[in-house]
Design a protein around this motif. Sequence first.
Motif, PDB file in Angstrom:
ATOM      1  N   ILE A  14       2.190   6.829  -6.806  1.00 40.31           N
ATOM      2  CA  ILE A  14       1.248   7.545  -7.287  1.00 40.31           C
ATOM      3  C   ILE A  14       1.620   9.116  -7.027  1.00 40.31           C
ATOM      4  O   ILE A  14       1.583  10.039  -7.947  1.00 40.31           O
ATOM      5  CB  ILE A  14      -0.096   7.440  -6.917  1.00 40.31           C
ATOM      6  N   LEU A  15       2.272   9.368  -5.912  1.00 40.53           N
ATOM      7  CA  LEU A  15       2.836  10.764  -5.452  1.00 40.53           C
ATOM      8  C   LEU A  15       3.989  10.965  -6.547  1.00 40.53           C
ATOM      9  O   LEU A  15       4.034  12.143  -7.017  1.00 40.53           O
ATOM     10  CB  LEU A  15       3.216  10.588  -4.066  1.00 40.53           C
ATOM     11  N   ILE A  41       2.510   1.831  -3.552  1.00 42.28           N
ATOM     12  CA  ILE A  41       1.590   2.154  -4.469  1.00 42.28           C
ATOM     13  C   ILE A  41       1.341   3.730  -4.323  1.00 42.28           C
ATOM     14  O   ILE A  41       1.244   4.466  -5.287  1.00 42.28           O
ATOM     15  CB  ILE A  41       0.410   1.361  -4.339  1.00 42.28           C
ATOM     16  N   CYS A  42       1.085   4.315  -3.232  1.00 41.11           N
ATOM     17  CA  CYS A  42       0.779   5.663  -2.847  1.00 41.11           C
ATOM     18  C   CYS A  42       2.086   6.346  -3.103  1.00 41.11           C
ATOM     19  O   CYS A  42       1.792   7.215  -3.540  1.00 41.11           O
ATOM     20  CB  CYS A  42       0.287   5.899  -1.300  1.00 41.11           C
ATOM     21  N   LEU A  43       3.211   6.139  -2.598  1.00 38.86           N
ATOM     22  CA  LEU A  43       4.556   6.698  -2.946  1.00 38.86           C
ATOM     23  C   LEU A  43       4.655   6.525  -4.466  1.00 38.86           C
ATOM     24  O   LEU A  43       5.199   7.724  -5.004  1.00 38.86           O
ATOM     25  CB  LEU A  43       5.668   6.210  -2.239  1.00 38.86           C
ATOM     26  N   GLY A  91       0.782  -1.247  -0.050  1.00 38.15           N
ATOM     27  CA  GLY A  91      -0.049  -0.073  -0.070  1.00 38.15           C
ATOM     28  C   GLY A  91       0.880   1.390   0.020  1.00 38.15           C
ATOM     29  O   GLY A  91       0.625   2.374  -0.718  1.00 38.15           O
ATOM     30  N   SER A  92       1.961   1.464   0.945  1.00 39.36           N
ATOM     31  CA  SER A  92       2.694   2.478   0.992  1.00 39.36           C
ATOM     32  C   SER A  92       3.578   2.542  -0.419  1.00 39.36           C
ATOM     33  O   SER A  92       3.675   3.720  -0.996  1.00 39.36           O
ATOM     34  CB  SER A  92       3.746   2.443   1.967  1.00 39.36           C
TER      35      SER A  92
END
Length: 93
Positions: A35-36, A31-33, A28-29
């Motif tokens: 996208i960022l 993927i979020c990073l 999850g981290s």
Amino acid sequence: MDKRFLTPVEVANATINSGIKKASLDTGSCICLGILAGIFIGLGGVGNILASQTLNNIDTGLARLAGATVFPVGLILVVICGAELFTGNNLMT
């Protein structure tokens, strides 16, 4: 204030520690990073287009220079904020 360069052994250790840190991120981290990082690169690209098109009527060379100075802001944001670029992760392998 002591300013010095890292020795080759220290550079190798820093690279290994960075790779271990990246490999231990949960999905999850990561993927979020990722996208960022994409958002930051996109902002740099939009800034490049805006700067280039704004100055295109004045001088083509100046427009390209302005675009080339604005685009790296996206890469700088990726590094400063700690986002995860796919290309940077491939470099760790």
